[in-house]
Design a protein around this motif. Structure first.
Motif, PDB file in Angstrom:
ATOM      1  N   ASP A 140       0.924  -1.713   0.156  1.00  0.00           N
ATOM      2  CA  ASP A 140      -0.066   0.262   0.446  1.00  0.00           C
ATOM      3  C   ASP A 140       0.706   1.294   0.106  1.00  0.00           C
ATOM      4  OD1 ASP A 140      -2.977  -0.235   0.071  1.00  0.00           O
ATOM      5  OD2 ASP A 140      -2.039  -1.624   1.431  1.00  0.00           O
ATOM      6  N   GLU A 188      -6.516   0.882  -4.231  1.00  0.00           N
ATOM      7  CA  GLU A 188      -8.310   0.066  -5.593  1.00  0.00           C
ATOM      8  C   GLU A 188      -7.295  -0.748  -5.885  1.00  0.00           C
ATOM      9  OE1 GLU A 188      -9.989   3.599  -5.843  1.00  0.00           O
ATOM     10  OE2 GLU A 188     -11.686   2.725  -6.537  1.00  0.00           O
ATOM     11  N   LYS A 209      -4.169  -2.552  -5.490  1.00  0.00           N
ATOM     12  CA  LYS A 209      -4.158  -3.333  -4.760  1.00  0.00           C
ATOM     13  C   LYS A 209      -5.357  -4.575  -4.275  1.00  0.00           C
ATOM     14  CE  LYS A 209      -1.876  -4.885  -0.235  1.00  0.00           C
ATOM     15  NZ  LYS A 209      -2.978  -4.268   1.203  1.00  0.00           N
ATOM     16  N   LYS A 210      -6.498  -3.656  -3.877  1.00  0.00           N
ATOM     17  CA  LYS A 210      -7.193  -5.090  -3.961  1.00  0.00           C
ATOM     18  C   LYS A 210      -7.897  -5.651  -4.788  1.00  0.00           C
ATOM     19  CE  LYS A 210      -8.805  -2.180   0.333  1.00  0.00           C
ATOM     20  NZ  LYS A 210      -7.904  -0.912  -0.305  1.00  0.00           N
ATOM     21  N   LYS A 211      -7.980  -5.052  -6.240  1.00  0.00           N
ATOM     22  CA  LYS A 211      -8.191  -5.719  -7.178  1.00  0.00           C
ATOM     23  C   LYS A 211      -7.278  -6.696  -7.780  1.00  0.00           C
ATOM     24  CE  LYS A 211     -11.505  -5.442  -9.070  1.00  0.00           C
ATOM     25  NZ  LYS A 211     -12.521  -6.143  -9.498  1.00  0.00           N
ATOM     26  N   GLU A 263      -7.470  -9.454  -5.479  1.00  0.00           N
ATOM     27  CA  GLU A 263      -8.165 -11.003  -6.129  1.00  0.00           C
ATOM     28  C   GLU A 263      -7.473 -11.912  -7.298  1.00  0.00           C
ATOM     29  OE1 GLU A 263     -11.195  -8.427  -8.459  1.00  0.00           O
ATOM     30  OE2 GLU A 263     -12.566  -8.804  -6.188  1.00  0.00           O
ATOM     31  N   THR A 277      -5.764 -15.411  -4.480  1.00  0.00           N
ATOM     32  CA  THR A 277      -6.448 -16.319  -3.467  1.00  0.00           C
ATOM     33  C   THR A 277      -5.768 -17.383  -3.131  1.00  0.00           C
ATOM     34  OG1 THR A 277      -8.677 -15.813  -4.381  1.00  0.00           O
ATOM     35  CG2 THR A 277      -8.764 -17.305  -2.855  1.00  0.00           C
ATOM     36  N   GLU A 303      -5.825 -20.503  -1.975  1.00  0.00           N
ATOM     37  CA  GLU A 303      -6.450 -21.365  -0.901  1.00  0.00           C
ATOM     38  C   GLU A 303      -5.750 -22.280  -0.544  1.00  0.00           C
ATOM     39  OE1 GLU A 303      -7.984 -20.892  -3.628  1.00  0.00           O
ATOM     40  OE2 GLU A 303      -8.766 -22.443  -3.626  1.00  0.00           O
ATOM     41  N   THR A 322      -1.181 -15.602   8.172  1.00  0.00           N
ATOM     42  CA  THR A 322      -2.716 -16.106   7.566  1.00  0.00           C
ATOM     43  C   THR A 322      -3.653 -14.664   7.130  1.00  0.00           C
ATOM     44  OG1 THR A 322      -2.691 -17.688   8.797  1.00  0.00           O
ATOM     45  CG2 THR A 322      -4.615 -17.180   7.423  1.00  0.00           C
ATOM     46  N   THR A 323      -3.312 -13.673   8.137  1.00  0.00           N
ATOM     47  CA  THR A 323      -4.307 -12.338   8.273  1.00  0.00           C
ATOM     48  C   THR A 323      -3.645 -11.280   7.141  1.00  0.00           C
ATOM     49  OG1 THR A 323      -4.108 -11.917  10.313  1.00  0.00           O
ATOM     50  CG2 THR A 323      -5.701 -13.161   9.626  1.00  0.00           C
ATOM     51  N   HIS A 324      -2.360 -11.254   7.475  1.00  0.00           N
ATOM     52  CA  HIS A 324      -2.240  -9.539   7.328  1.00  0.00           C
ATOM     53  C   HIS A 324      -1.365  -9.149   6.142  1.00  0.00           C
ATOM     54  CE1 HIS A 324      -0.212  -8.783  11.772  1.00  0.00           C
ATOM     55  NE2 HIS A 324      -1.770  -8.350  11.539  1.00  0.00           N
ATOM     56  N   ALA A 325      -2.269  -8.643   4.870  1.00  0.00           N
ATOM     57  CA  ALA A 325      -1.971  -8.775   3.363  1.00  0.00           C
ATOM     58  C   ALA A 325      -1.591  -7.497   3.120  1.00  0.00           C
ATOM     59  CB  ALA A 325      -3.474  -8.743   2.253  1.00  0.00           C
ATOM     60  N   GLU A 326       0.126  -7.675   3.423  1.00  0.00           N
ATOM     61  CA  GLU A 326       0.997  -6.404   3.673  1.00  0.00           C
ATOM     62  C   GLU A 326       1.220  -5.705   1.839  1.00  0.00           C
ATOM     63  OE1 GLU A 326       2.753  -5.959   7.979  1.00  0.00           O
ATOM     64  OE2 GLU A 326       4.121  -6.425   6.615  1.00  0.00           O
ATOM     65  N   ASP A 352      -2.000   4.840  -1.473  1.00  0.00           N
ATOM     66  CA  ASP A 352      -2.941   5.778   0.237  1.00  0.00           C
ATOM     67  C   ASP A 352      -2.372   5.475   0.714  1.00  0.00           C
ATOM     68  OD1 ASP A 352      -4.279   6.510  -2.461  1.00  0.00           O
ATOM     69  OD2 ASP A 352      -5.854   4.454  -2.543  1.00  0.00           O
ATOM     70  N   ALA A 353      -1.699   4.244   1.043  1.00  0.00           N
ATOM     71  CA  ALA A 353      -0.963   4.053   3.272  1.00  0.00           C
ATOM     72  C   ALA A 353      -1.306   6.017   3.374  1.00  0.00           C
ATOM     73  CB  ALA A 353       0.262   3.407   2.929  1.00  0.00           C
ATOM     74  N   GLU A 387      -9.441 -22.443   3.028  1.00  0.00           N
ATOM     75  CA  GLU A 387     -10.148 -22.169   1.762  1.00  0.00           C
ATOM     76  C   GLU A 387     -10.917 -21.537   1.669  1.00  0.00           C
ATOM     77  OE1 GLU A 387      -8.385 -26.399   2.520  1.00  0.00           O
ATOM     78  OE2 GLU A 387      -8.967 -26.543   0.218  1.00  0.00           O
ATOM     79  N   LYS A 430     -12.489 -18.915   4.053  1.00  0.00           N
ATOM     80  CA  LYS A 430     -12.450 -18.255   4.358  1.00  0.00           C
ATOM     81  C   LYS A 430     -11.948 -17.423   3.051  1.00  0.00           C
ATOM     82  CE  LYS A 430     -10.262 -14.478   7.467  1.00  0.00           C
ATOM     83  NZ  LYS A 430      -8.592 -14.443   7.619  1.00  0.00           N
ATOM     84  N   LYS A 431     -10.338 -17.942   2.523  1.00  0.00           N
ATOM     85  CA  LYS A 431     -10.071 -16.886   1.542  1.00  0.00           C
ATOM     86  C   LYS A 431     -11.340 -17.136   0.352  1.00  0.00           C
ATOM     87  CE  LYS A 431      -5.684 -18.008   2.843  1.00  0.00           C
ATOM     88  NZ  LYS A 431      -6.267 -19.480   4.275  1.00  0.00           N
ATOM     89  N   GLU A 437     -12.806 -13.381  -1.963  1.00  0.00           N
ATOM     90  CA  GLU A 437     -12.957 -13.167  -3.051  1.00  0.00           C
ATOM     91  C   GLU A 437     -14.653 -11.867  -2.841  1.00  0.00           C
ATOM     92  OE1 GLU A 437     -13.098 -16.417  -5.220  1.00  0.00           O
ATOM     93  OE2 GLU A 437     -10.558 -16.545  -5.179  1.00  0.00           O
ATOM     94  N   THR A 485     -13.970  -8.189  -1.976  1.00  0.00           N
ATOM     95  CA  THR A 485     -13.148  -6.546  -2.744  1.00  0.00           C
ATOM     96  C   THR A 485     -13.133  -5.433  -2.618  1.00  0.00           C
ATOM     97  OG1 THR A 485     -12.319  -8.669  -3.973  1.00  0.00           O
ATOM     98  CG2 THR A 485     -11.425  -6.157  -4.743  1.00  0.00           C
ATOM     99  N   GLU A 520     -13.347  -2.611  -2.822  1.00  0.00           N
ATOM    100  CA  GLU A 520     -12.140  -1.586  -2.704  1.00  0.00           C
ATOM    101  C   GLU A 520     -12.771  -0.054  -3.183  1.00  0.00           C
ATOM    102  OE1 GLU A 520     -13.678  -2.884  -5.157  1.00  0.00           O
ATOM    103  OE2 GLU A 520     -13.345  -2.293  -6.998  1.00  0.00           O
ATOM    104  N   LYS A 522      -3.476   2.944  10.578  1.00  0.00           N
ATOM    105  CA  LYS A 522      -4.796   2.921   9.050  1.00  0.00           C
ATOM    106  C   LYS A 522      -4.222   1.429   8.009  1.00  0.00           C
ATOM    107  CE  LYS A 522      -5.488   5.005   4.871  1.00  0.00           C
ATOM    108  NZ  LYS A 522      -4.942   6.247   3.725  1.00  0.00           N
ATOM    109  N   THR A 528      -4.564  -3.477   6.362  1.00  0.00           N
ATOM    110  CA  THR A 528      -4.070  -4.671   5.505  1.00  0.00           C
ATOM    111  C   THR A 528      -4.179  -6.074   6.437  1.00  0.00           C
ATOM    112  OG1 THR A 528      -2.157  -4.357   6.643  1.00  0.00           O
ATOM    113  CG2 THR A 528      -1.726  -3.603   4.805  1.00  0.00           C
ATOM    114  N   HIS A 529      -5.130  -5.795   8.141  1.00  0.00           N
ATOM    115  CA  HIS A 529      -5.234  -7.512   8.687  1.00  0.00           C
ATOM    116  C   HIS A 529      -7.064  -7.910   8.263  1.00  0.00           C
ATOM    117  CE1 HIS A 529      -1.936  -5.434  11.851  1.00  0.00           C
ATOM    118  NE2 HIS A 529      -1.402  -6.313  10.664  1.00  0.00           N
ATOM    119  N   ALA A 530      -6.696  -8.743   7.536  1.00  0.00           N
ATOM    120  CA  ALA A 530      -8.266  -9.475   7.086  1.00  0.00           C
ATOM    121  C   ALA A 530      -8.122 -10.530   7.861  1.00  0.00           C
ATOM    122  CB  ALA A 530      -7.430  -9.833   5.872  1.00  0.00           C
TER     123      ALA A 530
END
Lengths: 416, 416
Positions: free
Chosen positions: A152, A158, A160-162, A165, A168, A170, A222-226, A319-320, B158, B160-161, B165, B168, B170, B218, B223-225
């Motif tokens: 970010d 936007e 990054k989030k797109k 996708e 995934t 998984e 598992t959760t930190h989508a950096e 945008d961070a 699986e 959750k991921k 989707e 998003t 965004e 922020k 980032t924390h999903a």
């Protein structure tokens, strides 16, 4: 185009039909193919111009046999797609530090890329104490660039989030989540360890503080989508020579914590350091190479930290936190302080994920060749015991780390 | 079915064509429709059986006019999809605490749901010092259930991921990211604040430690999903009466930090607490209602923590940390300690996100009605100044919080 499995005959015709390769080989070239994969999941072919062997490519195709067994086939196909997407993005972010992708074909599940003829997988020459003077600079650039440009800090929210996708991923992620962060530390039939370090393994599995720290590490993983991380960046995923370094095989890639990739590189180098208690009986030779490894680890972290900081200062496009946010009396210093704390956090997360990976290699489903190739169990136990001690301390003492030297001090203490 | 904009005539025919509503109205019922939306983004209709007004539904349809202006139309349609998905999941996780969805039609961009005839938007009666004795129990159940059941503690990795989707989201997320965490604290034309607290607003914008803390908040938000959060859970998104509570309007939903939802609820209640310095001149009346609010805030947090812990112990189904991982001498205590620390982290993150939201309401694009309806600027400034002080301290002192009482002590100190 319907899928068909390639072989050494059809692959040479196939590559000529690919528009992206139109100018790669001379029109009248005679192409020769060799199959070099291990046949587990993919075919891998080298396709070469018989008159000029440097004029060559790698073709990777998902295996068709798995169709028969059903559910796994989509996974295998997706794996090639994830690898292609990650290779392209990594090459864009860090040009020349991964193989260049020439072509991807979804219907045929083929990935065609640069053939690294002059490179070797890093793990093996390191067991032979070979030095790579440019490696620290190259890999710290790879880490800084791939992590920064997919975070970010550079991508807009936007974008990054797109883009996320597409990753995934998984099923492969579940493999890493379970086999790095959970299964090795509990009763699970695939676990494998040296009976001579059974006491140390048992102690880890019963250490409440350590188990809590690993559970926290899994939560972060598992959760930190950096950023888009490689997620399997060990020395078996690095091909290099004295001049050039390439990171390969990013099929596990997803948006995760940056510290995981950095930790994987540093921890694999230190596992190699430890392996020389088995591989290099001559003390002077061993200590010289081990000193080189610790210097390399320090140079990678320090190089990463400096490059990441510079990229951020000079390309604060995401945008961070926009530049305007820091426009106040003392704001420049506040921005510098925020970057300093951000990078310090990455150091500590590097310790957490790297520390966990030390442990998992010693008591989970799969070790690394550096260690497993030590035939004498007693000598292997020396390395393994130190790896368990270092990993545990990286996890438990992370809050005390302020520089890479603090982490390396533990390596020295546990092998002194 | 091609899209057409509904009106009070066509909507009564339309609902009869929806298979999901086949048995909702008697076959010979006379249906009457009223349009009640504000016309900004959606049509909202109440459709009622003329012979039995309790036999009624709400129909929400994305506005067609935006087609004309182009790009915004897909956003508006997606908004209805996100709202539907979140409402369904929240109802599944916490039955009876949100409106039940009866039908969703992608082509027509319609969401049809339960009509809450007996409920009012919480913000307004709270300004009139109305008490809702069951609210703390209801909302803490909503928070515990929706957050637990959509986290890695309950969902497999699986599940959750793949489910992520669908969220998003965004564009709406960007609104929250910028208008909660960045724009209010820098020069941005939409910002709006009471000139009487200009000194306090300026101080926030120039406070390096606070700016760093908000930038960190922020980063976590982005980032924390962790779980599917509502992401706009203020008292304007709650409809209730003395017996029943429903959370509405989750169109901002995405996988984010749990503390954001909890923080939104607690912070909105405390903003209402502060608003009574303007609305309730009688000291005894004011203090009595303020005491009720603080008790409610404590009961919500403590209820959430206890319910979340119980859900986890009794439904440890996800891939996060399997039960077997804790099977060792002392493992039960270690698992309890891990849960304790996890929930303590949630408390501190509640303080961080709630703290930021105090600030944004005082100096960003939009206040809350509780505060903005105080006509006397001087009285409003009393509430605003306290809100800024509390928000700043929740952000800066988070590491010292061990219970909700520590957070409420700051509220008392800043209003004592």
């Amino acid at each position: 185009m319907d899928y068909y499995p390639l072989d050494t005959t059809t692959v040479t015709e196939y590559v000529k039909t690919r528009p992206a390769l139109k100018d790669f080989f001379p029109e009248d070239a005679t192409l020769v193919a060799r199959e070099v994969g291990d046949g587990n999941l993919n075919f891998v072919f080298f396709v070469e111009n018989a008159d000029d062997l440097t004029n060559s490519i790698v073709v990777k195709q998902a295996l068709p046999y798995l169709r028969v067994i059903g559910e796994s086939w989509p996974l295998t196909q997706e794996r090639v797609r994830y690898e292609t997407q990650a290779l392209r993005k990594q090459y864009e972010a860090a040009p020349g530090l991964s193989p260049k992708v020439y072509d991807y074909n979804d219907e045929m599940s083929t990935l065609i890329m640069e053939h690294l003829r002059e490179h070797e997988i890093m793990r093996f020459p390191m067991v032979a104490r070979k030095r790579f003077p440019k490696f620290a600079d190259h890999i710290s650039t790879f880490l800084a660039n791939t992590l920064f440009y997919t975070s970010d800090l550079y991508m807009t929210g936007e974008e990054k989030k797109k883009y996320m996708e597409l990753f995934t991923n998984e099923e492969l992620r579940k493999l890493q989540e379970d086999f790095v962060y959970t299964n090795p530390y509990m009763d699970s039939e695939e676990n494998n360890w040296n009976p001579l370090v059974d006491d140390a393994v048992t102690a880890v599995r019963q250490n409440a503080e350590l188990k809590i720290a690993i559970a926290e590490a899994k939560r972060a993983y598992t959760t930190h989508a950096e950023a888009l991380i490689h997620a399997d960046l060990h020395t078996g995923s690095i091909m290099l020579n004295e001049e050039d370094t390439r990171v390969i095989d990013p099929e596990f890639a997803f948006f995760g914590p940056m510290g995981y990739d950095i930790g994987a590189v540093l921890q694999n180098l230190i596992l190699n350091y430890l392996s020389h208690y088995g591989h290099t009986p001559d003390k002077a030779e061993r200590e010289s190479y081990q000193a080189y490894i610790l210097e390399t680890v320090a140079a990678i972290w320090n190089g990463f930290a400096a490059k990441f900081d510079t990229l951020w200062k000079e390309n604060n496009r995401g945008d961070a936190v926009p530049a305007k946010y820091w426009e106040f009396e003392g704001g420049e210093e506040a921005f510098a302080e925020y970057r300093r704390r951000y990078i310090l956090r990455l150091l500590r997360e590097t310790a957490v994920h790297g520390g966990t990976k030390f442990l998992r290699r010693m008591m989970g489903i799969v070790s690394v060749w550096d260690i497993s190739s030590i035939e004498d169990e007693e000598k292997r136990a020396v390395a393994e015991r130190a790896a368990i001690a270092i990993g545990s301390r990286w996890l438990l003492e992370k809050e005390s780390f302020n520089s890479i030297d603090d982490m390396l001090a533990i390596v020295k203490e546990e092998t002194g």
